[in-house]
Design an enzyme around this catalytic site. Sequence first.
Site, PDB file in Angstrom:
ATOM      1  N   GLU A  35       1.127  -6.044   7.204  1.00  0.00           N
ATOM      2  CA  GLU A  35       1.910  -5.499   8.335  1.00  0.00           C
ATOM      3  C   GLU A  35       3.119  -4.996   7.639  1.00  0.00           C
ATOM      4  O   GLU A  35       3.711  -4.064   8.279  1.00  0.00           O
ATOM      5  CB  GLU A  35       1.942  -6.600   9.322  1.00  0.00           C
ATOM      6  CG  GLU A  35       0.583  -7.039  10.037  1.00  0.00           C
ATOM      7  CD  GLU A  35       0.203  -8.216   9.496  1.00  0.00           C
ATOM      8  OE1 GLU A  35       0.445  -8.536   8.194  1.00  0.00           O
ATOM      9  OE2 GLU A  35      -0.820  -8.913  10.031  1.00  0.00           O
TER      10      GLU A  35
ATOM     11  N   ASP B 257      -9.069   0.966 -25.297  1.00  0.00           N
ATOM     12  CA  ASP B 257      -9.543   0.543 -23.606  1.00  0.00           C
ATOM     13  C   ASP B 257      -9.714   2.002 -23.092  1.00  0.00           C
ATOM     14  O   ASP B 257      -9.404   3.202 -23.264  1.00  0.00           O
ATOM     15  CB  ASP B 257      -8.132   0.257 -23.087  1.00  0.00           C
ATOM     16  CG  ASP B 257      -8.062  -1.298 -23.321  1.00  0.00           C
ATOM     17  OD1 ASP B 257      -8.846  -1.854 -23.807  1.00  0.00           O
ATOM     18  OD2 ASP B 257      -6.750  -1.559 -23.006  1.00  0.00           O
TER      19      ASP B 257
ATOM     20  N   PRO C 199       0.704  -1.249  -0.162  1.00  0.00           N
ATOM     21  CA  PRO C 199       0.057   0.019   0.182  1.00  0.00           C
ATOM     22  C   PRO C 199       0.793   1.323  -0.076  1.00  0.00           C
ATOM     23  O   PRO C 199       0.363   2.181  -0.260  1.00  0.00           O
ATOM     24  CB  PRO C 199      -0.970  -0.224   1.264  1.00  0.00           C
ATOM     25  CG  PRO C 199      -0.588  -1.500   1.701  1.00  0.00           C
ATOM     26  CD  PRO C 199       0.565  -2.028   1.506  1.00  0.00           C
TER      27      PRO C 199
ATOM     28  N   ARG D 281      -2.029  -8.663 -20.868  1.00  0.00           N
ATOM     29  CA  ARG D 281      -2.929  -8.404 -21.857  1.00  0.00           C
ATOM     30  C   ARG D 281      -2.219  -7.136 -23.037  1.00  0.00           C
ATOM     31  O   ARG D 281      -2.991  -6.912 -23.950  1.00  0.00           O
ATOM     32  CB  ARG D 281      -4.302  -7.951 -21.276  1.00  0.00           C
ATOM     33  CG  ARG D 281      -4.252  -6.422 -20.688  1.00  0.00           C
ATOM     34  CD  ARG D 281      -5.834  -6.324 -20.186  1.00  0.00           C
ATOM     35  NE  ARG D 281      -6.694  -6.085 -21.326  1.00  0.00           N
ATOM     36  CZ  ARG D 281      -6.743  -4.815 -21.963  1.00  0.00           C
ATOM     37  NH1 ARG D 281      -5.784  -3.973 -21.602  1.00  0.00           N
ATOM     38  NH2 ARG D 281      -7.350  -4.662 -23.033  1.00  0.00           N
TER      39      ARG D 281
HETATM   40 CL1  6GU Z   1      -0.029  -3.810  -3.386  1.00  0.00          CL
HETATM   41  N1  6GU Z   1      -1.081  -4.622  -0.965  1.00  0.00           N
HETATM   42  C1  6GU Z   1      -1.815  -4.496  -0.006  1.00  0.00           C
HETATM   43  N2  6GU Z   1      -1.638  -5.233   1.012  1.00  0.00           N
HETATM   44  N3  6GU Z   1      -2.879  -3.490   0.216  1.00  0.00           N
HETATM   45  C2  6GU Z   1      -2.793  -2.849  -1.268  1.00  0.00           C
HETATM   46  C3  6GU Z   1      -2.271  -2.917  -2.167  1.00  0.00           C
HETATM   47  C4  6GU Z   1      -1.020  -3.818  -2.364  1.00  0.00           C
HETATM   48  N4  6GU Z   1      -2.525  -2.015  -3.185  1.00  0.00           N
HETATM   49  C5  6GU Z   1      -3.695  -1.316  -2.394  1.00  0.00           C
HETATM   50  N5  6GU Z   1      -3.949  -1.890  -1.348  1.00  0.00           N
END
Ligand code: 6GU
Length: 240
Positions: A125, A178, A97, A163
């Site tokens: 985590e 797209d 994230p 793709r």
């Molecule tokens: Cl790549 N990993 C995690 N754990 N949560 C996320 C993410 C990735 N992308 C958005 N939320």
Amino acid sequence: MAMLRIDVLTIFPEFFTEVFEFGIIRRAKLAGIVEINIHDIREFATDKHKMTDDRPFGGGDGMVMKPEPIFAAIQNILGTTDQAEYPEGTRVVLLSPQGRPLSQPLAQQLADETTRLVLICGRYEGVDERVNERLVTDEVSIGDYVLSGGEPAAIVIADAVIRLLPAALGSETSAENDSFSDGLLDCPHYTRPADFMGMKVPEVLLSGDHAEIAKWRRDKALEKTRSVRPDLLKGENGDM
Ligand code: 6GU
């Protein structure tokens, strides 16, 4: 030889047993355009309990993924843990994230420039920062929400990239239309029947007037983008 080799590092290898066996990805695999290898990080654990995570230094909740098994896996897959010695065209992506957001241009860049794509699935985590420091070329997120692990994100990236591989496209032009390829959402689509439960297909699409149809599609794409994603119209293609 496959144009792109993808290696996924995960503590949940079973997560991927069928997900790459459908549609464009399956076809690309069968055609030898892409090769996908799933690696169980636990198999690279060095201690007798095969530990892949441990408690965080400094305290706090949750566990942190240990560096040793991930370094051993990268050594095994790429033959080195020195970024300068990675094979040409290698990207090592940590899904987290904290990463920069995945976008169509990033997917296109990966499809164009990468021959070895390693996807490390972190747990939410966290992963010991030395993995990021030494091994990772790109830290990527798929959006502003938290997943329990990077596995779904690895699938999303693999799909978005595969793709776009030139030889994977069913029709030469199908990616040009797209959503996001021109920075707009896609227009609505219709097929038969022309009247379904009283809901009629817009007349212009039945007209055969290709210039009018193109104009209608553009207008609808703009209307949809304005109502659902006005942010896409604001900056002059900020991250697009
Ligand atoms: Cl790549 N990993 C995690 N754990 N949560 C996320 C993410 C990735 N992308 C958005 N939320």
